[in-house]
Design a protein around this motif. Structure first.
Motif, PDB file in Angstrom:
ATOM      1  N   GLU A   1      -3.824  -5.646  -0.327  1.00  0.00           N
ATOM      2  CA  GLU A   1      -3.437  -4.525   0.536  1.00  0.00           C
ATOM      3  C   GLU A   1      -4.042  -4.636   1.931  1.00  0.00           C
ATOM      4  O   GLU A   1      -3.470  -4.128   2.886  1.00  0.00           O
ATOM      5  CB  GLU A   1      -3.843  -3.187  -0.101  1.00  0.00           C
ATOM      6  CG  GLU A   1      -2.933  -2.764  -1.210  1.00  0.00           C
ATOM      7  CD  GLU A   1      -3.136  -1.316  -1.627  1.00  0.00           C
ATOM      8  OE1 GLU A   1      -3.957  -0.589  -1.019  1.00  0.00           O
ATOM      9  OE2 GLU A   1      -2.470  -0.901  -2.595  1.00  0.00           O
TER      10      GLU A   1
ATOM     11  N   LYS B   1       0.825  -1.202   0.000  1.00  0.00           N
ATOM     12  CA  LYS B   1       0.000   0.000   0.000  1.00  0.00           C
ATOM     13  C   LYS B   1       0.868   1.265   0.000  1.00  0.00           C
ATOM     14  O   LYS B   1       0.611   2.209  -0.758  1.00  0.00           O
ATOM     15  CB  LYS B   1      -0.915  -0.002   1.227  1.00  0.00           C
ATOM     16  CG  LYS B   1      -1.902   1.127   1.269  1.00  0.00           C
ATOM     17  CD  LYS B   1      -2.837   0.983   2.450  1.00  0.00           C
ATOM     18  CE  LYS B   1      -3.911   2.032   2.464  1.00  0.00           C
ATOM     19  NZ  LYS B   1      -4.865   1.825   3.552  1.00  0.00           N
TER      20      LYS B   1
ATOM     21  N   GLN C   1      -5.546   1.746  -6.867  1.00  0.00           N
ATOM     22  CA  GLN C   1      -5.683   0.294  -6.823  1.00  0.00           C
ATOM     23  C   GLN C   1      -6.159  -0.215  -8.180  1.00  0.00           C
ATOM     24  O   GLN C   1      -5.698  -1.253  -8.657  1.00  0.00           O
ATOM     25  CB  GLN C   1      -6.674  -0.124  -5.727  1.00  0.00           C
ATOM     26  CG  GLN C   1      -6.147   0.034  -4.331  1.00  0.00           C
ATOM     27  CD  GLN C   1      -7.118  -0.479  -3.286  1.00  0.00           C
ATOM     28  OE1 GLN C   1      -8.306  -0.674  -3.531  1.00  0.00           O
ATOM     29  NE2 GLN C   1      -6.598  -0.702  -2.081  1.00  0.00           N
TER      30      GLN C   1
END
Length: 129
Positions: free
Chosen positions: A35, A7, A17
Motif C-alpha cells: 500500500e 488502499k 491491513q
C-alpha cells in the motif's frame, strides 16, 4: 497508482491491513509495503488480493478503469432476494463468517438475520400489491 487503488479498495470494503495480509498469507508489514508503494506483490498474491477485493487485476494495475471483468456471468443483474436468502442460510447454519473483515459476533449475526427477515417479508408483501 497501484498502491493507491489497493488502499482505496481495502478501505471501501472496511477491511484492515491485517485481515487482507492474513487471507493472502503475508505479514501485515509486507501488505503495508504494497500500500505504501515500497514493494510489489508477486502475481499469485496480486490475484489473491483482487479476489478478496472483488476487482480485476487489470483494475489494480491501472491497465483498466473497469473494476470487474465483463463476461456472461457478470453482465447478469444480481438478484437481491436470492442474495439476502443466501446470507440468511449462512447465518442459520451458524457458519463462520466475517463482518467487514472481522469475525462476525453472535449479536451481529442475530441483528442481520432479524433485519433480513423483516426486509424480505416487506418486499414480498409489496410485490403482492
Amino acid at each position: 497508482m497501484f498502491n493507491e487503488r489497493l488502499k482505496n479498495e481495502r478501505k471501501l470494503h472496511h477491511y484492515t491491513q491485517e485481515f487482507i495480509a492474513k487471507k493472502i498469507g503475508v505479514t501485515r508489514a509486507a501488505y503495508s509495503a504494497y500500500e505504501s508503494g515500497k514493494r510489489q506483490p508477486n502475481f499469485g498474491i496480486l490475484k489473491g488480493i483482487a479476489k478478496i477485493l472483488n476487482v480485476s487485476t487489470d483494475y489494480l494495475l491501472e491497465i483498466s478503469n473497469q473494476k470487474r471483468y465483463r463476461n456472461n456471468i457478470d453482465t447478469q443483474r444480481p438478484d437481491l432476494g436470492s442474495m439476502a436468502e443466501e446470507i440468511l442460510a449462512i447465518i442459520q447454519k451458524d457458519t463462520a463468517a466475517d463482518f467487514w473483515g472481522e469475525p462476525a459476533s453472535k449479536s451481529q449475526k442475530y441483528y442481520l438475520q432479524i433485519a433480513l427477515k423483516i426486509a424480505l417479508k416487506l418486499c414480498k408483501e409489496s410485490k403482492k400489491k
